[in-house]
Each structure stands twice: as structure tokens, then as C-alpha cells.
Design a protein around this motif. Structure first.
Motif, short mmCIF file in Angstrom:
data_model
loop_
_atom_site.label_atom_id
_atom_site.label_comp_id
_atom_site.label_asym_id
_atom_site.label_seq_id
_atom_site.Cartn_x
_atom_site.Cartn_y
_atom_site.Cartn_z
N MET A 100 0.74 -1.27 -0.10
CA MET A 100 -0.10 0.06 0.01
C MET A 100 0.88 1.15 -0.08
O MET A 100 1.07 1.58 1.10
CB MET A 100 -0.74 -0.02 1.24
CG MET A 100 -1.98 -0.86 1.29
SD MET A 100 -3.29 -0.49 0.03
CE MET A 100 -3.90 1.17 0.75
N ALA A 105 -7.18 9.14 1.65
CA ALA A 105 -7.92 10.15 2.38
C ALA A 105 -8.45 9.43 3.80
O ALA A 105 -9.05 8.57 3.66
CB ALA A 105 -8.87 10.77 1.38
N ASP A 106 -8.00 10.04 4.94
CA ASP A 106 -8.50 9.67 6.05
C ASP A 106 -10.10 9.75 6.28
O ASP A 106 -10.42 9.23 7.02
CB ASP A 106 -7.70 10.30 7.31
CG ASP A 106 -6.14 9.71 7.19
OD1 ASP A 106 -6.22 8.68 6.86
OD2 ASP A 106 -5.16 10.57 7.58
N ASN A 131 -12.75 7.28 6.63
CA ASN A 131 -12.64 5.97 5.68
C ASN A 131 -12.26 4.71 6.38
O ASN A 131 -11.31 4.93 7.46
CB ASN A 131 -11.55 6.40 4.36
CG ASN A 131 -12.42 7.17 3.35
OD1 ASN A 131 -13.46 6.77 2.91
ND2 ASN A 131 -11.55 7.94 2.80
N PRO A 132 -12.23 3.71 5.92
CA PRO A 132 -11.67 2.48 6.74
C PRO A 132 -10.23 2.19 6.04
O PRO A 132 -9.51 3.04 5.26
CB PRO A 132 -12.33 1.27 5.68
CG PRO A 132 -12.88 1.79 4.28
CD PRO A 132 -13.15 3.29 4.53
N LEU A 135 -5.02 -0.80 4.90
CA LEU A 135 -3.79 -1.54 5.35
C LEU A 135 -4.18 -2.52 6.45
O LEU A 135 -3.67 -3.67 6.46
CB LEU A 135 -2.66 -0.63 5.42
CG LEU A 135 -1.36 -1.31 5.80
CD1 LEU A 135 -0.65 -2.25 4.83
CD2 LEU A 135 -0.23 -0.26 6.32
N PHE A 151 3.40 1.61 3.97
CA PHE A 151 4.13 3.02 3.62
C PHE A 151 3.89 4.27 4.72
O PHE A 151 2.52 4.39 4.88
CB PHE A 151 3.87 3.57 2.12
CG PHE A 151 5.03 3.03 1.30
CD1 PHE A 151 5.09 1.69 0.86
CD2 PHE A 151 6.23 3.89 0.96
CE1 PHE A 151 5.93 1.06 0.05
CE2 PHE A 151 7.12 3.18 0.02
CZ PHE A 151 7.33 1.84 -0.27
N GLU A 154 6.72 10.30 7.37
CA GLU A 154 6.72 10.81 8.54
C GLU A 154 7.76 11.97 8.81
O GLU A 154 8.86 12.07 8.04
CB GLU A 154 6.92 9.84 9.70
CG GLU A 154 6.05 8.66 9.91
CD GLU A 154 4.66 9.00 10.48
OE1 GLU A 154 4.67 10.15 11.13
OE2 GLU A 154 3.79 8.20 10.40
N LYS A 173 -0.44 -0.93 12.93
CA LYS A 173 -0.77 -1.30 11.61
C LYS A 173 -0.83 -2.67 11.53
O LYS A 173 -1.80 -3.21 10.95
CB LYS A 173 -0.01 -0.94 10.46
CG LYS A 173 -0.15 0.68 10.43
CD LYS A 173 -1.53 1.12 9.60
CE LYS A 173 -1.52 2.54 9.47
NZ LYS A 173 -3.04 3.08 8.77
N1 CTP Z 1 -3.65 3.60 4.71
C1 CTP Z 1 -4.93 2.89 4.51
N2 CTP Z 1 -6.11 3.14 4.57
C2 CTP Z 1 -6.30 4.40 5.30
C3 CTP Z 1 -5.12 5.31 5.75
C4 CTP Z 1 -3.91 4.85 5.54
O1 CTP Z 1 -4.58 1.67 3.88
N3 CTP Z 1 -7.50 4.86 5.53
C5 CTP Z 1 -2.35 3.02 4.62
C6 CTP Z 1 -1.60 3.92 3.59
O2 CTP Z 1 -1.69 3.33 2.20
C7 CTP Z 1 -0.10 3.68 3.85
C8 CTP Z 1 -0.25 3.50 5.56
O3 CTP Z 1 -1.68 3.16 5.75
O4 CTP Z 1 0.34 2.46 3.62
C9 CTP Z 1 0.19 4.49 6.55
O5 CTP Z 1 -0.82 5.61 6.01
P1 CTP Z 1 -0.70 7.20 7.17
O6 CTP Z 1 -1.55 8.13 6.36
O7 CTP Z 1 0.74 7.28 7.23
O8 CTP Z 1 -1.34 6.41 8.34
P2 CTP Z 1 -2.77 6.65 9.01
O9 CTP Z 1 -2.96 5.47 9.78
O10 CTP Z 1 -3.74 7.28 8.32
O11 CTP Z 1 -2.05 7.72 10.24
P3 CTP Z 1 -2.00 9.33 10.09
O12 CTP Z 1 -2.33 9.96 8.84
O13 CTP Z 1 -2.79 9.80 11.33
O14 CTP Z 1 -0.52 9.68 10.37
#
Ligand code: CTP
Ligand code: CA
Length: 231
Positions: A100, A105-106, A131-132, A135, A151, A154, A173
């Protein structure tokens, strides 16, 4: 023929790689999105294909000019996080490795209007829903049997270093590996444009490297291969 210049160590393996960034519609002409281009996912897809893997590249709003042309790469399109999840879940049972790289989008607007939102009235007050976590879902339900890689881009701040945040995310994760892109650590190194640390699900460092995106793609694939062999 070009493929024979590379070691064909991934022959017979299927990699499913998401790339780009999701767009969550507000109305027919607007979306919530992010700036992810998909370059790293494309570099990984090419690196895997050159080494003999069959690759499904799930491209989320990736510029057509960046999409790879390679006989071993099949491109699928996904727009939103929900579409991406459907694609990943559909492809997962045939994969040995799921990666991934997409910026998901969160949050998404709770509702999407069929007609364009107009100005002139009150300022719209968008309700968002989460969003779900695709990962986390792929790491939690292992019925697909594939190796799972995430991925994270940070930056460090007063609350912790890049690695502190990366380790916490790796543990949260549950993916087999989390590739942490150490943002902003490579300025001034010319061609060296990416610095990565690869962590396992316990937060332990498996690789640490800096270089071009295609060099880093090779490091990611080597680290996946070693981890799958248990070394
Ligand atoms: N990811 C995912 N589904 C989501 C959000 C993130 O599968 N809804 C996956 C991304 O593709 C990536 C990993 O989770 O491989 C980390 O994404 P990141 O945005 O850094 O982590 P979040 O858990 O969303 O934490 P935050 O944005 O609060 O740092
Ligand atoms: Ca996020």
C-alpha cells in the motif's frame, strides 16, 4: 529481452501495489484529495516487474504520463478509498505480496450532492466520515495469505523523531513491513531523493537506506524477499 538483464528472482510471484492518492467527491466537480503523485508505487511496480514478478498496479488518480508500460504490469484504476479497498480485497487472494503506497484520504464527505454546490447562500458545512483503514484490514484478516507492506511519510517534531512515529505506526498497523519515508532528510544530496527506514511489525529496523526512488524500490523488494524467507 530487457528483462533478462535483471535477476528473475521474482518469477511466478504476484505483487499487488497501490499508488497515488484517493479523491473523495464533494459534488460532481469537486473532491477532497492529496498531493501524492504515485511515483514511488510506479517505481516499485517496475522494479518488481523487471525482476520477473507479475504486478497489479492499482492506480489512484495517477497522471497517465507516469503510468508504466510493461508486459508484466496490469493497471487497475481506483478513485476513492472505498473503490481502492474493493480493488485490493478483490486482488489480494491471488497475491503473494500486497503493498500500500497509496495516500488514502483519512476522511470523506458524508454525503455527495448530485448537482454542483453553489455559492451565494450560507457557507457549506461539510460533514466528514472516516474512511476504512485498508492496510490495517489487510494485515488483520490474513485469509488472503499474502505478505503485507505499508508506507508512511513521517516528519519528526517536538513530540518525537521520525523513527519514534514510524515505530508506533508499524506496531499499530500490524503489517509485516512498514516503509518509513524520512521526509525532508535528503535535501542537498542531489540525485538522492528518498531516505527510507523499513520496520517490521514489532517496530524493529530491517533496512535503512537513501538514494533515488528506483534504488529505494530495489531496497524495498530485497527487504520483502529477505523477510519472506525469514532472514
Ligand atoms: N492507509 C490505508 N487506509 C487508510 C489510511 C492509510 O490503507 N484509510 C495506509 C496507507 O496506504 C499507508 C499506511 O496506511 O500504507 C500509512 O498511512 P498514513 O496516512 O501514514 O497512516 P494513518 O494511519 O492514516 O495515520 P496518520 O495519517 O494519522 O498519520
Ligand atoms: Ca493518513
Amino acid at each position: 529481452a530487457l528483462g533478462l538483464l535483471y535477476d528473475q528472482d521474482l518469477e511466478g510471484e504476484r505483487y499487488v501495489i497501490s499508488a497515488g492518492g484517493t479523491r473523495e467527491p464533494i459534488d460532481p466537480v469537486r473532491f477532497l484529495g492529496n498531493r501524492s503523485t504515485g511515483r514511488f508505487g510506479v517505481a516499485l511496480a517496475l522494479a518488481a516487474a523487471h525482476r520477473g514478478a507479475d504486478v497489479d498496479l492499482v492506480a489512484c488518480n495517477v497522471d497517465a504520463a507516469l503510468l508504466p508500460h510493461h508486459p508484466r504490469i496490469t493497471i487497475h484504476a481506483a478513485g476513492t478509498a472505498l473503490e481502492l479497498r474493493e480493488r485490493m480485497l478483490g486482488l489480494a487472494p491471488c497475491a503473494q505480496v500486497l503493498i500500500m503506497t497509496a495516500a488514502v484520504a483519512d476522511f470523506r464527505p458524508a454525503t455527495t450532492t448530485d448537482s454542483k454546490v453553489k455559492k451565494g447562500g450560507s457557507v457549506p458545512d461539510f460533514e466528514l466520515v472516516e474512511n476504512p483503514d485498508i492496510l490495517k484490514g489487510l494485515a488483520a484478516d490474513r485469509s488472503h495469505g499474502a505478505f503485507v507492506v505499508g508506507f508512511a511519510a513521517e516528519t519528526g517534531d517536538e513530540g518525537g523523531s521520525v523513527l519514534d512515529y514510524g515505530r508506533a505506526k508499524a506496531r499499530a498497523k500490524g503489517a509485516d513491513l512498514l516503509v518509513v519515508n524520512r521526509v525532508g532528510e535528503t535535501a542537498g544530496f542531489g540525485d538522492v531523493d528518498t531516505a527510507i527506514t523499513i520496520l517490521d511489525s514489532a517496530g524493529e529496523t530491517r533496512s535503512d537506506a537513501a538514494g533515488t526512488k528506483s534504488q529505494m524500490a530495489g531496497v524495498v523488494i530485497d527487504t520483502i524477499s529477505s523477510a519472506r524467507k525469514g532472514v
